[in-house]
Design an enzyme around this catalytic site. Structure first.
Site, PDB file in Angstrom:
ATOM      1  N   HIS A  29     -20.130  33.861  93.902  1.00 45.53           N
ATOM      2  CA  HIS A  29     -20.201  32.729  94.836  1.00 45.53           C
ATOM      3  C   HIS A  29     -20.356  31.421  94.060  1.00 45.53           C
ATOM      4  CE1 HIS A  29     -21.622  30.346  98.352  1.00 45.53           C
ATOM      5  NE2 HIS A  29     -22.422  29.803  97.442  1.00 45.53           N
ATOM      6  N   GLU A  30     -21.289  31.396  93.093  1.00 46.92           N
ATOM      7  CA  GLU A  30     -21.494  30.185  92.303  1.00 46.92           C
ATOM      8  C   GLU A  30     -20.253  29.858  91.472  1.00 46.92           C
ATOM      9  OE1 GLU A  30     -23.925  28.357  92.986  1.00 46.92           O
ATOM     10  OE2 GLU A  30     -24.912  29.857  94.238  1.00 46.92           O
ATOM     11  N   HIS A  63     -17.800  27.874  93.451  1.00 48.21           N
ATOM     12  CA  HIS A  63     -18.041  26.424  93.431  1.00 48.21           C
ATOM     13  C   HIS A  63     -17.395  25.793  92.200  1.00 48.21           C
ATOM     14  CE1 HIS A  63     -20.604  26.208  96.891  1.00 48.21           C
ATOM     15  NE2 HIS A  63     -21.503  27.045  96.392  1.00 48.21           N
TER      16      HIS A  63
END
Length: 398
Positions: free
Chosen positions: A259-260, A263
């Site tokens: 998920h990070e 980004h």
């Protein structure tokens, strides 16, 4: 707000009931009740804190305290405007902090009572003191610069100040991971080598040029879980709290890290920086219009001779705070879309729906996050989709 938060019943959408997004499937009745009460208290403190901040600025203006603070600063230094600015900002900051301190302390106490914050009072006070001094260090030169611009260009100060603030903002984003964050917490390279290799394998799959993952020692301060991406350029970092490492299994951690990475891949930090810069231009323009009107209408009551008088700073801060609050729902909406995109990226690269769902379920339980908060709370406070929304979306992934 009190009546709304503590009496409103938030119905779960029918399509969520009995599925993995239903809090009843992963939280006990007591866990859900405690998370809801804790979250509502923290939400209520937010909705008290914002107008209380406005009231403090109005109090300072209405009692003529701002002009008195400036008189003290001028008595200390009669010639140097930089020294006057520094003394004035210091006095104002101390006064505002003293009046805000009861709410800060009560918020800390609530977190302690519910087992989320495990800091001692001395450790918590030390962090607050560091934050206060850091804010002062950054604020004094900016205030000095603001009023230099106001005096040199009363009509276009907002544009020149904005232009000068751009490189300073970029610099702040760049140095935050390596200079500012370590002031408050201890960072180190991820110690679990096997997990590190798995995370780096994900990074290679995502074409992310990195050979390190960072962990931060948060277990001495909190029991909550978190991970984040911060910084820009060569100083960009993906960081895991050690509480996350200890309470999630490998598959769940890999989803969080993916998920990070989402980004990073979508350059959300750069878009956030660009959005901040552009929105600050719009806000400064509105501040210019409003503060000029307010000083003309009420300046004599507040002992403010002109907008260029540094005693107008509380009015600047008041108007800025109100405008920031009003546009926060827009910023939150954009942020939630970025988080959804990062979730979609993570599930597409890991293909682990079960690990993704259980990660968010544990995050809700361990951090006492209300899975399905009231709409007004989501509107003003949530930069991420709610837990039930995220889990429901992930469960539909094929």
């Amino acid at each position: 707000m009190y009546i709304y938060l503590f009496n409103a019943k938030q119905e779960l959408p029918k399509e969520y009931v009995n599925g993995p997004a239903d809090p009843a499937t992963f939280m006990s009745i007591d866990q859900l009740r405690i998370a809801t009460v804790y979250s509502r208290i923290k939400d209520f403190l937010f909705f008290i804190g914002i107008p209380w901040e406005w009231a403090i600025y109005l109090l300072i203006l209405g009692l003529g305290l701002s002009a008195s603070f400036l008189s003290i600063a001028k008595r200390v230094s009669k010639k140097s405007f930089l020294v006057q600015s520094g003394i004035y900002v210091a006095i104002l900051s101390v006064f505002v902090t003293i009046l805000q301190f009861p709410l800060y302390y009560y918020s800390y106490k609530v977190s302690r009572d519910y087992g989320i914050n495990i800091q001692s009072v001395s450790s918590w006070l030390a962090d607050k003191g560091k934050g206060f001094l850091l804010d002062l260090f950054l604020t004094i030169p900016m205030v000095w610069l603001l009023y230099v611009m106001l005096r040199k260009s009363p009509k276009r100060w907002w544009l020149w100040f904005w232009l000068i603030s751009i490189p300073l903002t970029v610099l702040l984003f760049f140095i935050q991971p390596v200079i500012i964050d370590p002031i408050f917490n201890d960072f180190q390279y991820l110690q679990d080598q096997n997990l590190k290799e798995d995370i780096l394998a994900l990074a290679r799959k995502a074409d992310i040029p990195t050979d390190q993952v960072y962990q931060v020692n948060m277990s001495k301060k909190t029991t909550a879980l978190n991970a984040y991406v911060t910084g820009i350029g060569a100083n960009a970092r993906i960081v895991l709290w050690d509480t996350t490492l200890s309470k999630l299994n490998k598959d769940e951690i890999l989803f969080i890290m993916a998920h990070e990475m989402g980004h990073y891949v979508y350059r959300h930090v750069y878009w956030m920086l660009l959005g901040f810069i552009l929105s600050s231009l719009f806000i400064l323009y509105l501040v210019n219009k409003l503060i000029n009107w307010l000083v003309k209408k009420y300046g004599h009551l507040w002992r403010i001779k002109s907008v260029g008088d540094i005693s107008s700073l509380p009015l600047f801060l008041l108007v800025l705070s109100i405008l920031t609050f009003l546009i926060s729902p827009i910023e939150n909406t954009i942020s939630r879309e970025a988080e959804r995109a990062a979730d979609a990226y993570a599930i597409s690269i890991t293909h682990d729906k079960e690990g993704a769902i259980s990660a968010f379920q544990k995050l809700a339980v361990e951090s006492l996050v209300e899975p399905n908060p009231p709409k007004i709370v989501k509107f003003f406070l949530y930069s991420h989709p709610t837990m039930v929304e995220r889990i429901y979306t992930l469960n539909k992934y094929e």
